[in-house]
Every structure is written in structure tokens, then in C-alpha cells.
Design a protein around this motif. Structure first.
Motif, PDB file in Angstrom:
ATOM      1  N   TYR A 278      -4.494  -7.258  12.978  1.00 33.98           N
ATOM      2  CA  TYR A 278      -4.721  -6.091  12.122  1.00 33.98           C
ATOM      3  C   TYR A 278      -6.014  -5.419  12.588  1.00 33.98           C
ATOM      4  O   TYR A 278      -6.749  -5.966  13.422  1.00 33.98           O
ATOM      5  CB  TYR A 278      -4.857  -6.528  10.654  1.00 33.98           C
ATOM      6  N   ALA A 279      -6.263  -4.243  12.034  1.00 28.82           N
ATOM      7  CA  ALA A 279      -7.555  -3.588  12.279  1.00 28.82           C
ATOM      8  C   ALA A 279      -8.142  -3.229  10.917  1.00 28.82           C
ATOM      9  O   ALA A 279      -7.410  -3.101   9.937  1.00 28.82           O
ATOM     10  CB  ALA A 279      -7.349  -2.331  13.110  1.00 28.82           C
ATOM     11  N   ILE A 280      -9.453  -3.161  10.870  1.00 30.43           N
ATOM     12  CA  ILE A 280     -10.086  -2.753   9.608  1.00 30.43           C
ATOM     13  C   ILE A 280     -10.455  -1.270   9.749  1.00 30.43           C
ATOM     14  O   ILE A 280     -11.159  -0.892  10.694  1.00 30.43           O
ATOM     15  CB  ILE A 280     -11.368  -3.573   9.343  1.00 30.43           C
ATOM     16  N   GLY A 285     -12.288   0.382   4.835  1.00 33.55           N
ATOM     17  CA  GLY A 285     -12.354  -1.089   4.820  1.00 33.55           C
ATOM     18  C   GLY A 285     -10.975  -1.722   4.636  1.00 33.55           C
ATOM     19  O   GLY A 285     -10.845  -2.928   4.464  1.00 33.55           O
ATOM     20  N   MET A 286      -9.945  -0.901   4.685  1.00 33.60           N
ATOM     21  CA  MET A 286      -8.581  -1.418   4.478  1.00 33.60           C
ATOM     22  C   MET A 286      -8.077  -2.110   5.739  1.00 33.60           C
ATOM     23  O   MET A 286      -8.381  -1.691   6.844  1.00 33.60           O
ATOM     24  CB  MET A 286      -7.624  -0.253   4.178  1.00 33.60           C
ATOM     25  N   ARG A 287      -7.267  -3.130   5.538  1.00 31.54           N
ATOM     26  CA  ARG A 287      -6.599  -3.788   6.670  1.00 31.54           C
ATOM     27  C   ARG A 287      -5.397  -2.956   7.090  1.00 31.54           C
ATOM     28  O   ARG A 287      -4.592  -2.566   6.238  1.00 31.54           O
ATOM     29  CB  ARG A 287      -6.079  -5.157   6.246  1.00 31.54           C
ATOM     30  N   TRP A 288      -5.273  -2.708   8.349  1.00 33.87           N
ATOM     31  CA  TRP A 288      -4.164  -1.900   8.837  1.00 33.87           C
ATOM     32  C   TRP A 288      -3.407  -2.712   9.881  1.00 33.87           C
ATOM     33  O   TRP A 288      -3.966  -3.079  10.927  1.00 33.87           O
ATOM     34  CB  TRP A 288      -4.729  -0.603   9.433  1.00 33.87           C
ATOM     35  N   GLU A 289      -2.154  -3.010   9.586  1.00 33.97           N
ATOM     36  CA  GLU A 289      -1.352  -3.813  10.517  1.00 33.97           C
ATOM     37  C   GLU A 289      -0.669  -2.888  11.527  1.00 33.97           C
ATOM     38  O   GLU A 289       0.462  -2.455  11.339  1.00 33.97           O
ATOM     39  CB  GLU A 289      -0.335  -4.664   9.750  1.00 33.97           C
ATOM     40  N   LEU A 290      -1.415  -2.614  12.608  1.00 31.00           N
ATOM     41  CA  LEU A 290      -0.976  -1.641  13.607  1.00 31.00           C
ATOM     42  C   LEU A 290       0.386  -1.940  14.212  1.00 31.00           C
ATOM     43  O   LEU A 290       1.165  -1.053  14.506  1.00 31.00           O
ATOM     44  CB  LEU A 290      -1.975  -1.640  14.770  1.00 31.00           C
ATOM     45  N   PHE A 291       0.635  -3.220  14.455  1.00 33.37           N
ATOM     46  CA  PHE A 291       1.889  -3.595  15.131  1.00 33.37           C
ATOM     47  C   PHE A 291       2.930  -4.095  14.139  1.00 33.37           C
ATOM     48  O   PHE A 291       3.797  -4.877  14.478  1.00 33.37           O
ATOM     49  CB  PHE A 291       1.615  -4.674  16.186  1.00 33.37           C
ATOM     50  N   GLY A 292       2.798  -3.703  12.919  1.00 31.97           N
ATOM     51  CA  GLY A 292       3.741  -4.171  11.907  1.00 31.97           C
ATOM     52  C   GLY A 292       3.247  -5.469  11.298  1.00 31.97           C
ATOM     53  O   GLY A 292       2.190  -5.972  11.688  1.00 31.97           O
ATOM     54  N   PRO A 293       4.027  -5.998  10.372  1.00 32.51           N
ATOM     55  CA  PRO A 293       3.568  -7.194   9.666  1.00 32.51           C
ATOM     56  C   PRO A 293       3.345  -8.377  10.606  1.00 32.51           C
ATOM     57  O   PRO A 293       4.042  -8.504  11.613  1.00 32.51           O
ATOM     58  CB  PRO A 293       4.707  -7.492   8.685  1.00 32.51           C
ATOM     59  N   ASP A 314     -10.857  -5.568  17.096  1.00 32.43           N
ATOM     60  CA  ASP A 314     -12.202  -5.200  16.681  1.00 32.43           C
ATOM     61  C   ASP A 314     -12.954  -4.669  17.912  1.00 32.43           C
ATOM     62  O   ASP A 314     -13.120  -5.408  18.897  1.00 32.43           O
ATOM     63  CB  ASP A 314     -12.879  -6.467  16.116  1.00 32.43           C
ATOM     64  N   PRO A 315     -13.412  -3.413  17.867  1.00 29.65           N
ATOM     65  CA  PRO A 315     -14.140  -2.868  19.023  1.00 29.65           C
ATOM     66  C   PRO A 315     -15.350  -3.722  19.395  1.00 29.65           C
ATOM     67  O   PRO A 315     -15.746  -3.772  20.554  1.00 29.65           O
ATOM     68  CB  PRO A 315     -14.598  -1.483  18.545  1.00 29.65           C
TER      69      PRO A 315
END
Ligand code: ADP
Length: 363
Positions: A278-280, A285-293, A314-315
Motif C-alpha cells: 500500500y502507499a500512505i 494519511g490514508m492507506r491506498w492499495e495501489l495494486f488492489g487488495p 515509501d519514497p
């Protein structure tokens, strides 16, 4: 019965690593016999010796052949540092010297179903977090054709050839590092090695490098679960494997591959780490599941092992990897792994294969 036939039998038992008789090596420290019951004490260079069971069995078998022997008890002890040194001095340095003096606790390999999922990152983070908990840690970069461990740990010093073996350089926090990358003149130099040479390099990394005393050795395997990583795994006495996945991977395929591997090698899978889970979002500050669950849970469930950690995209990770400062990264899940590692790594008797076969190229 006299002890002479017993000594004669022992004379024929060879230390598999040193290639000399255990009597000649003065490893037999006590020999008692009473009414066919024999008790023999052997002093090993280290009790962590991966071949100790084999040696004890060889002794037992040799003595059982002697007429009149009904029962054999083998007691294993360890040589004192002075005795070890005397033994070292009595042997001319040759290949495999270091192996006899290394004492390596648990060997944990990090593998992935394919390249580029963050396997080296996980290996480095595991070593880093173990080191933070004061364990003595080494990391062996067995990803011979794409060695990235020295770069992400910022290790530039060359290994030093010494009579005890090749002395590995250490990272800024004291992790001992061995990688083919340390021998290359330029970072971008590609290593185009065929199977047998890779096998040889891994054998040398284990047998000719003076690791000294380590609690944990983390091995960064070549990518993929096919021949290259299997060959490396066969060359090392592994206690367990951590499987690194990413959310893009097909659950069914990765599970099947991992299961086949574990079955084939009889090496337990310790758990799964999902990278790039995921990415924040920096604003919310939300978790974002870029590649799906996340698929990590599903894979872990199928394999009946724990999902050890989820690593965000995380960069900061990318930056620290680029700058060779990955040891500065903190991840709570890895702290938990490092704290629980004793219970996570199973008590298996690691198998050790001295000879390694060839393998075909590619995964
Ligand atoms: P592998 O060993 O599976 O080929 P690496 O661990 O070498 O992959 O990762 C390649 C590069 O990808 C790292 O050097 C790092 O720059 C970047 N990377 C890996 N995982 C992450 C992550 N979670 N967040 C940001 N960058 C990452």
C-alpha cells in the motif's frame, strides 16, 4: 576386551571437512569400554558444526563393527579457543579453512517468486532489525547476477584475504556482508556466470569466508523459485525461508511454486512478507492499495504460515536504498519479527550438501 581395536576403528573415521582422521586431529578425548559398552568423547571445533551428527554417526558405526562391542555412546564437546588455534596452526591454510572456525547460528534465506519485488530490501531490513536487537548478523548476497546488498547497505570496502579466510566488510551498524558485488570493479559491471561458477561462489561464501560467530545469517537468494535459487539453497544449511511477494503476483502460482520448493528441499517456510502492499497518501494519511487488495493474507493462509509484514511503497525506502542507508529505516513489523525470531525459526537439523550440481540458466 582391549582398547586397541577401538582405536584402530577410530583411526579410520575421517572428519568430513578437514579430510583427516579424527585420531590424527586429536579430536578423541576419551575412550572407555566396559563389557562391550563403549563411551567415546569427541571434541569438535564448534558444536554448531553442521556435520556433527554425521561425524557422531560415523564414529558409532565404526565402533559397532568391532567384535564384542554391544553399545556405543558418543559424547560431543567443543575445543577450547587455544585448542582450536593449535589445530589451525597445524593445518596449512587451504580452501575451506574458515568454515571450521565459523560458528553460525540460524541461516534464514529470503526468496521471491520473481525479480524486482523487493527481496533484497527484505533481506536487508531483516538483517538490520536483528542487528538492532543486538544479534550478531551476517548477510550473504547469493543473488550473484544482480548483487544489490552492498549498494543498499552502503558497503564499499573490499573483503580482505587473511589466513583465517576472507574477512567480510561490515555495514555501518556492524552487519557482516559478503557479496560478489564487493569484488566487481564497477557497480554496473554485469556478472554473466554459468551455473557451476555460481555454485562455486556460494560454496566459497560459506566455506572460505571468516564469518566468526554469528547468531543469524540472512541469505538473499537469486530471484525466482526455479533452478538458480534451488541450487543456492541446496548448498547452504538453511533453517528456514521467508517468502517475499508483491500484490501483483498471482496467488495460485506463487503458492504452488513455494510449496514445491519447500517440499523438494524440506526447508520450512517461516512466513510471508508482502512488499509494496500500500502507499500512505501524504495529504490525508490514508492507506491506498495501489495494486488492489493485499494478497499476502491469502498466500500466507494457503501456505499455513504467518503473514509477517506488509511493507508500504515509501519514497523514503527508495531514497535510503539509493543512498546506501537502508539501515536507517524502521518498520514496526520487522521489529516484531526480530523480537520473535527465536520462536519463528524452526529447530530443524539443517541439511548440508557438499557437492552441488549444475543448473540450467534462467528461471
Ligand atoms: P529484488 O531483490 O526483489 O530484485 P530489490 O529489493 O533490490 O528487489 O528492490 C529494488 C529497488 O526497488 C530497491 O532498491 C528500492 O529502490 C525499490 N523498492 C523496493 N521496495 C520498495 C518499497 N516498498 N518502497 C519504495 N521503493 C522500493
Amino acid at each position: 576386551m582391549g582398547k586397541e581395536p577401538l582405536w584402530e576403528a577410530l583411526q579410520k573415521v575421517y572428519d568430513p571437512e578437514l579430510g583427516k582422521s579424527i585420531v590424527e586431529l586429536k579430536m578423541v578425548r576419551g575412550l572407555e569400554e566396559e563389557e562391550g559398552k563403549v563411551k567415546v568423547t569427541l571434541a569438535l571445533t564448534t558444536l554448531a558444526c553442521p556435520l556433527r551428527e554425521r561425524l557422531a554417526n560415523d564414529v558409532k558405526e565404526a565402533l559397532e563393527q568391532v567384535e564384542g562391542v554391544r553399545e556405543v555412546e558418543v559424547i560431543l564437546t567443543e575445543m577450547s579457543p587455544e585448542e582450536k588455534k593449535a589445530l589451525l596452526d597445524s593445518l596449512t591454510p587451504e580452501e575451506g579453512v574458515a568454515k571450521r572456525f565459523n560458528s553460525i547460528g540460524k541461516v534464514i534465506a529470503v526468496m521471491s517468486g520473481k525479480g524486482g519485488v523487493g527481496k533484497s530490501l527484505v533481506a536487508a531490513l531483516l538483517a538490520t532489525h536483528l542487528r538492532r536487537q543486538n544479534y550478531r548478523v551476517g548477510i550473504m548476497d547469493a543473488d550473484i547476477t544482480g548483487p544489490s546488498i552492498p549498494k543498499i547497505l552502503g558497503v564499499k570496502d573490499k573483503p580482505i584475504p587473511a589466513p583465517m579466510g576472507i574477512i567480510p566488510p561490515t555495514s555501518s551498524t556492524g552487519i557482516k556482508v559478503m557479496s560478489i558485488g564487493l569484488f566487481l570493479l564497477r557497480e554496473e559491471d554485469a556478472v554473466i556466470w554459468r551455473g557451476p561458477l555460481i555454485s562455486r561462489a556460494i560454496q566459497q561464501f560459506w566455506g572460505d569466508v571468516f564469518w566468526g560467530e554469528l547468531d543469524y545469517m540472512v541469505v538473499d537468494l537469486p530471484p525466482g523459485t526455479a533452478d538458480a535459487s534451488l541450487t543456492v539453497m541446496q548448498a547452504l544449511p538453511l533453517n528456514g525461508v521467508i517468502l517475499v511477494t508483491s500484490p501483483q503476483e498471482l496467488v495460485r502460482v506463487i503458492v504452488k511454486k513455494a510449496m514445491q520448493m519447500a517440499k523438494h528441499l524440506q526447508v520450512p517456510i517461516i512466513g510471508v512478507v508482502e512488499n509494496m502492499s500500500y502507499a500512505i497518501c501524504p495529504d490525508t494519511g490514508m492507506r491506498w492499495e495501489l495494486f488492489g487488495p493485499s494478497k499476502g493474507e491469502e498466500i500466507a493462509k494457503e501456505l499455513k504460515v504467518p503473514l509477517l509484514a506488509k511493507i508500504p511503497i515509501d519514497p523514503e525506502i527508495a531514497k535510503l536504498c539509493d543512498e546506501g542507508r537502508v539501515e536507517e529505516y524502521h518498520l514496526e513489523e520487522f521489529e516484531v519479527i526480530a523480537a520473535r525470531i527465536q520462536e519463528l525459526v524452526p529447530e530443524v537439523t539443517p541439511r548440508f550438501f557438499v557437492s552441488i550440481g549444475d543448473f540450467s540458466e534462467g528461471d
